[in-house]
Design an enzyme around this catalytic site. Structure first.
Site, PDB file in Angstrom:
ATOM      1  N   ALA A  50       0.951  -1.080  -0.001  1.00 30.12           N
ATOM      2  CA  ALA A  50       0.035  -0.010  -0.084  1.00 30.12           C
ATOM      3  C   ALA A  50       1.047   1.118   0.217  1.00 30.12           C
ATOM      4  CB  ALA A  50      -0.712   0.167   1.197  1.00 30.12           C
ATOM      5  N   HIS A  52       3.056   4.536  -0.813  1.00 32.82           N
ATOM      6  CA  HIS A  52       2.919   6.065  -0.896  1.00 32.82           C
ATOM      7  C   HIS A  52       3.989   6.587  -1.262  1.00 32.82           C
ATOM      8  CE1 HIS A  52       3.772   6.300   3.227  1.00 32.82           C
ATOM      9  NE2 HIS A  52       2.871   5.312   3.431  1.00 32.82           N
ATOM     10  N   HIS A  55       6.920   6.076   1.285  1.00 28.03           N
ATOM     11  CA  HIS A  55       7.795   4.936   0.923  1.00 28.03           C
ATOM     12  C   HIS A  55       8.812   5.058  -0.492  1.00 28.03           C
ATOM     13  CE1 HIS A  55       4.346   2.613   2.633  1.00 28.03           C
ATOM     14  NE2 HIS A  55       5.244   2.069   3.137  1.00 28.03           N
ATOM     15  N   GLY A 165      11.005   4.575   7.814  1.00 27.75           N
ATOM     16  CA  GLY A 165      10.288   5.750   7.939  1.00 27.75           C
ATOM     17  C   GLY A 165      10.487   6.353   9.549  1.00 27.75           C
ATOM     18  N   SER A 204       0.072   4.051   4.865  1.00 24.27           N
ATOM     19  CA  SER A 204      -0.907   3.424   4.217  1.00 24.27           C
ATOM     20  C   SER A 204      -2.325   3.300   4.813  1.00 24.27           C
ATOM     21  CB  SER A 204      -0.502   1.752   4.343  1.00 24.27           C
ATOM     22  OG  SER A 204       1.022   1.940   3.827  1.00 24.27           O
ATOM     23  N   ARG A 205      -2.317   3.504   6.031  1.00 24.07           N
ATOM     24  CA  ARG A 205      -3.855   3.561   6.630  1.00 24.07           C
ATOM     25  C   ARG A 205      -4.579   4.735   6.256  1.00 24.07           C
ATOM     26  NH1 ARG A 205      -3.687  -0.375  11.188  1.00 24.07           N
ATOM     27  NH2 ARG A 205      -1.379  -0.804  11.457  1.00 24.07           N
TER      28      ARG A 205
END
Ligand code: PAF
Length: 301
Positions: A50, A52, A55, A165, A204-205
């Site tokens: 997932a 973004h 990442h 991260g 990702s959430r």
């Protein structure tokens, strides 16, 4: 000499530009063994997919600093203490591969759960008191699961450098403790939090939030930032309470914990002078489902 090394590195990256999707440990090892024998440096970016912009920034940095970059894309079940959270975790492998190829990754490692855990992993990792506070307290077993998967990835990939991260501030401290404990020859590279324009930390959430909830969630960082000048005139206790009250006062947000801690030991502090590095770590539930979001702010150091 340095010039030729740079030219070679650029040429090499162009040659293997077509990223390879790998699903088995054996294939991953076979590919990397050849490259390692050729003297290539390997960077690893562990992810749960997932992907973004946060990442992407890790992968781009890894590509700039290593000859070959492996990105793992695996939703690790052993780090979820809540089965519903695991079920609703977003999975977007096709889109992830597109983003990774554009960032210059050489390999994406996306194994099945059976490939990684043919048998239950019974190993226990304990780095108290680092892993018993905050996320460790509210998500029992979470860091054990993180250490299980990250130690496995380090064994399979044997990276020179691994990128994480800083949004998951405590996770980096626990992984560093594991690397020191197991004496693993890998350099841990923390990368700064990437934020949406609103200030919301990329996660990702976030894709699980509605548009309204995304706006509401942006208040988390706004309140954290406003607590910096507040902290100059108030105690640690008052600042903690103020952040909690302000966020809980916003419809749709509920603080699980806010703790101001020593940025190295992660233990709570009573006074601003108790540590050279001071960080406030927060977890907030947002919306009706609700979605668990984490963030932090640095007061000192
Ligand atoms: O930070 C994450 O996404 C995960 O905890 C990690 C490090 C990829 C392990 O599953």
């Amino acid at each position: 000499m340095a010039y030729f090394a740079t030219v070679f590195r650029l040429w090499y990256k162009t040659e293997i530009k077509k990223m390879k999707l790998i699903q088995t440990i054996n294939e991953l090892r076979a590919e990397l063994d050849v490259l390692r024998r050729e003297g290539k440096t390997i960077g690893l970016v562990p992810t749960m997919g997932a992907l973004h912009a946060g990442h992407a920034s890790l992968v781009k940095r890894a590509v700039a600093e290593n000859d070959v970059v492996v990105v793992s894309d695996f939703v690790n079940p052993t780090q979820f203490n809540d089965k519903n959270d695991l079920l609703k975790y977003p999975r977007t492998l096709d889109a992830d591969c597109k983003l990774l190829e554009a960032c210059g990754a050489a390999f994406v490692f996306a194994p099945s759960v059976e490939e990684i855990y043919p048998e239950p992993d019974t190993r226990q990792f304990s780095y108290a008191p680092l892993d018993t506070v905050m996320e460790g307290k509210y998500r029992p077993g979470h860091f054990n699961g993180v250490c299980q998967i990250v130690s496995k990835l380090f064994m399979y990939v044997q990276p020179d450098k691994a990128y994480f991260g800083e949004k998951d501030y405590q996770q980096i401290a626990v992984i560093r403790a594991m690397v020191a404990d197991l004496k693993l020859p890998v350099n841990i590279c923390p990368c700064p939090v990437i934020r949406e324009e609103s200030g919301l930390a990329r996660s990702s959430r976030n894709t699980l939030l509605t548009e309204d909830e995304r706006h509401i969630a942006a208040n988390i960082y706004r309140v954290l930032k406003n607590s910096l000048p507040y902290a100059e005139r108030h105690s640690v206790e008052e600042t903690t309470q103020n952040v909690i009250e302000q966020i809980n006062g916003i419809d749709g947000l509920e603080v699980e914990y806010y703790q101001i801690v020593d940025g190295n030991t992660l233990q709570p502090i009573a006074n601003w002078t108790d540590a050279d590095s001071v960080v406030g770590c927060i977890t907030v539930y947002c919306g009706h489902r609700p979605i668990r979001l984490i963030d932090h702010i640095r007061y000192k150091g």
